[in-house]
Design a protein around this motif. Sequence first.
Motif, PDB file in Angstrom:
ATOM      1  N   UNK A 324      15.434  25.507  38.365  1.00  0.00           N
ATOM      2  CA  UNK A 324      13.986  25.383  38.294  1.00  0.00           C
ATOM      3  C   UNK A 324      13.513  24.563  37.123  1.00  0.00           C
ATOM      4  N   UNK A 325      12.459  25.064  36.481  1.00  0.00           N
ATOM      5  CA  UNK A 325      11.862  24.335  35.376  1.00  0.00           C
ATOM      6  C   UNK A 325      10.354  24.397  35.452  1.00  0.00           C
ATOM      7  N   UNK A 326       9.692  23.500  34.718  1.00  0.00           N
ATOM      8  CA  UNK A 326       8.240  23.566  34.626  1.00  0.00           C
ATOM      9  C   UNK A 326       7.558  23.289  35.965  1.00  0.00           C
ATOM     10  N   UNK A 327       8.156  22.450  36.836  1.00  0.00           N
ATOM     11  CA  UNK A 327       7.523  22.159  38.127  1.00  0.00           C
ATOM     12  C   UNK A 327       7.542  23.386  39.038  1.00  0.00           C
ATOM     13  N   UNK A 328       8.636  24.138  39.029  1.00  0.00           N
ATOM     14  CA  UNK A 328       8.723  25.343  39.856  1.00  0.00           C
ATOM     15  C   UNK A 328       7.836  26.448  39.286  1.00  0.00           C
ATOM     16  N   UNK A 329       7.793  26.567  37.967  1.00  0.00           N
ATOM     17  CA  UNK A 329       6.930  27.573  37.346  1.00  0.00           C
ATOM     18  C   UNK A 329       5.472  27.349  37.722  1.00  0.00           C
ATOM     19  N   UNK A 330       5.035  26.095  37.641  1.00  0.00           N
ATOM     20  CA  UNK A 330       3.656  25.793  38.001  1.00  0.00           C
ATOM     21  C   UNK A 330       3.366  26.049  39.467  1.00  0.00           C
ATOM     22  N   UNK A 331       4.326  25.695  40.329  1.00  0.00           N
ATOM     23  CA  UNK A 331       4.166  25.901  41.776  1.00  0.00           C
ATOM     24  C   UNK A 331       4.036  27.379  42.118  1.00  0.00           C
ATOM     25  N   UNK A 384      17.536  21.918  34.677  1.00  0.00           N
ATOM     26  CA  UNK A 384      16.228  22.507  34.400  1.00  0.00           C
ATOM     27  C   UNK A 384      15.292  21.418  33.882  1.00  0.00           C
ATOM     28  N   UNK A 385      14.119  21.297  34.493  1.00  0.00           N
ATOM     29  CA  UNK A 385      13.117  20.354  34.002  1.00  0.00           C
ATOM     30  C   UNK A 385      12.339  21.004  32.864  1.00  0.00           C
ATOM     31  N   UNK A 386      12.157  20.261  31.779  1.00  0.00           N
ATOM     32  CA  UNK A 386      11.477  20.827  30.623  1.00  0.00           C
ATOM     33  C   UNK A 386      10.180  20.150  30.236  1.00  0.00           C
ATOM     34  N   UNK A 387       9.743  19.097  30.953  1.00  0.00           N
ATOM     35  CA  UNK A 387       8.506  18.400  30.586  1.00  0.00           C
ATOM     36  C   UNK A 387       7.327  19.365  30.681  1.00  0.00           C
ATOM     37  N   UNK A 388       6.673  19.722  29.568  1.00  0.00           N
ATOM     38  CA  UNK A 388       5.657  20.786  29.578  1.00  0.00           C
ATOM     39  C   UNK A 388       4.447  20.494  30.465  1.00  0.00           C
ATOM     40  N   UNK A 389       3.952  19.266  30.444  1.00  0.00           N
ATOM     41  CA  UNK A 389       2.707  18.960  31.155  1.00  0.00           C
ATOM     42  C   UNK A 389       2.834  19.110  32.662  1.00  0.00           C
ATOM     43  N   UNK A 390       4.049  19.015  33.190  1.00  0.00           N
ATOM     44  CA  UNK A 390       4.248  19.071  34.632  1.00  0.00           C
ATOM     45  C   UNK A 390       3.789  20.408  35.209  1.00  0.00           C
TER      46      UNK A 390
END
Length: 693
Positions: A324-331, A384-390
Motif C-alpha cells: 500500500x502507501x499513501x494512495x491506498x490510505x487516501x482511497x 510502499x508509496x510514501x509521497x505525502x500529498x498523494x
Amino acid sequence: MPKATAKNKPGGGDYEARHLLVLEGLEAVRKRPAMYIGSTDTRGLMHCLWEIIDNAVDEALSGFGTEIGVTLEKNGAIVVRDQARGIPVDKEPKTGLTGVEVVFTKLHAGGKFGAGSYNATGGLHGVGASVVNALSSRLDVRVDRNGATHEMSFRHGVPGEFDGDGPDAKFTPGSKLRKTGKIGRGVTGTRVRFWPDPQIFGRDATLNRDLLSARARQTSFLVPGLAITIHDDRGEEPFTEEHRHDGGISEFCEFLAPDQAVTDVVRLQGTDKFTETVPMLDDSGSLTPTDVERDLEIDIALRWGTGYDTVTKSFVNIIATPKGGTHVNGYERALGKAVTKALDGTRLLKSGEQVTKEDALEGLTSVVTVRLAEPQFEGQTKEVLGTPAVSRLVASCVERELGRFFTSSKAGVKQQARTVLEKSVAAARTRVQARAHKEAQRRKNALESATLPAKLKDCRSKDVERRELFIVEGDSALGTAMSARSSEFQALLPIRGKILNVQKASVTDMLKNAECASIIQVVGAGSGRSFDLDAARYGKVIFMADADSDGAHIRCLLATLFFRYMRPLIEAGRVYSAVPPLHRFELTNPRKGMDKYIYTYSDAEYQRKAAELTKKKLNFKEPQRYKGLGEMDADQLADTTMTMGRRTLRRITLDDAEEAEGVFEMLMGNDVAPRKEFIVDGAYRIDAEAIDA
C-alpha cells in the motif's frame, strides 16, 4: 607465550585510513547485491528481470512501442526486446560516454529524474539497468536507432568484447559502442540479453515462469494496448503466450474479483497538482531545496460483489505496491466517508449504528493506480508509496466521484448504489454481533480456563520480549529439555506426536483438538481474526522436533497452525524452528583450545568433518547419531539447541502471503493431485545414494 595485544589480535585495535575499503562504480552492487535487489534467491533474480522489463514498459507508458518480447533461452540467457525509441547512442556531455554505457555502468544515471524524457515511470533511482549489468556474468545490448544497429557487451558491468556466444567466451575489456549494421528508416528499439552471474545467485535461484506470466498479465492490464509476449525455450517443448488487454484496469478488476458482481465496474478518475519541495542542483553544484509542481493522475476501478473478501491491488505508474502507501490510505479513508455520507440521506441505519471503512470494503474488489513523476518509495523494491500529498488528493477525488455514484439518478446505477449501502449496513451489524459474541466467549473462556494447561512448564520472567516458548515433540524430549532450559525465560509445552492438520479441518475441529487448543491458549493472543499480537505471552515461539522426516512433518503441521490462525506472529518474525544436531564427534586427543565434542547438522557436514579430522590426525570415537531429541543429555541439548549464542534458530518468514497460501494449500490441503505432482517431481531430484535406507 606472549600476551595478546590490540595489535596482534585478529581484527584487533589497528584502525587507520588504509583499512577503509572504497568500492568504485558497480563494485558496491556486487559486494552487497541484496541492498539493491532485496535478495540473491529466486525473488532477487526475478527482480532483475522486472527491472529490464519495466524499462521497456516505461517507454510504452510514454507512448513509444506497443510490443515487448521476453525470451528465456535454453543456455540460461534472458532476452528482453522492445520497439520503442532505443537507448540514446550519442555521447553524454559530462562523462563523455555514450548513452548506452551511461545507462548500464553508472548508478543513479538515466532519463527518469524529471528531465523531460519521462513523466510517470516505475524506475526512478537510475540503478535498475546498471545493477542488472553488475550482477550478470555477461550482458549484451543492441540498440536500433538513427538508421543503424549499435551493440555493446559487458562482463560484471565492465564494457568489452566477447569472441563467442555465452558468458564463458573469451573477454577483452575496453570495447566501446560499435555499429554492426544498417536498418530501415524509422526502425527503433532495444534488445537486452543477459546471463545472471552464478557467483551472485544461488543454485536454488530460478526464473519462475508462472510469476513472469502473472507479472506480464498484470502489466498488460495496466497499460491498455500493450502486448507482452513470453517465450520459454528451456523445456522439451517451447512455450509461448501473449498478454494484451485493451480494457485496462476495468478488465483487471473483473479478472481479480472472486465473487459474483452486485455492481458494474465503477471508474473513479481525476487529475490534480501538488507542490513538492525537493533538493536540486544549482549552477554551482550545490543542492538547494526547490518547490516543484507535480501532476497527479488518479484512476481507480472498483466493484462490489456478493462475497465477503476484500481484494485491493495498488500501483504507482506500473509498479505494484503490495504493502500500500499513501494512495491506498487516501482511497480507503475516502471510501468510508463517502459511504457514511450517502447513508445520511437514508433510513437504513438505526440509531446508534455506525458504518466503518472495513464495512464498506467487504466484498469489494478494487484496482488503485496513480501516476506521477518521481514518486517517493521506501527502498529500491518500491513496495510502499510514501509521497505525502498523494493521500489527500486521492481522498478528495474518491470522495467526489463516489458521491456522484451514490447520488446518481440513473435507474440502474441508483439501484446498484442502494445495494452497496444495504450491504455495508449488513456488514456493520454482523461486525457488531461478532464482537459481542467474541467478548462473551472470551469471558466464558476466562471463567472456564482460569489456569493454563498443567503440562506447560512456564518461565519466571515477566518480560515478554525475553520470554521464549519451546513447543517440544514428546514427553521424553521434555524431560531432557526441562534440565537444559533456562527456567528464567524459557517455557516448555510438550505435544504428543503430530497435531491436527488444520488446513483440512474446520475451525470447530481445530478448537476441539486438545493440542491445537492448548497451543493457542498458552500463546494467549486468541486466534483467527480475533488474534491480538500485543496480547501474546512470549517474544519467541520455537518449534523443537527431531531432525528426521517425522520431525519435519510436525514442524510443517505447527507452521500450518500458526499460518492459518496466528499469522501476525509469523509476520512479526516471532516464530522459529530449532535446529538440533544429527551427529556428535568425541575427540580422544583434542588439541589445546579445541572442544572435546563437535556437532554436525547434516550428513554432508558429517562427511566433511570426518574427513577434516582424519586429515588433521585427530582421533575420535565412533560418532554418535541422534535419532531424536530424547537421546541427548541435558548438557548436549543446552549447548546445541537451547542456549543463546550457541544455538541455531531458523526464522519462519512470510514474504508473499498469496504464494505462501498456495504452498500450504498444496502441501496440506484436500486436493491430492497438486501434492502428488510436487512429490513426484521432487523425487527425481533426489540423489539415490544419499538415501539412508
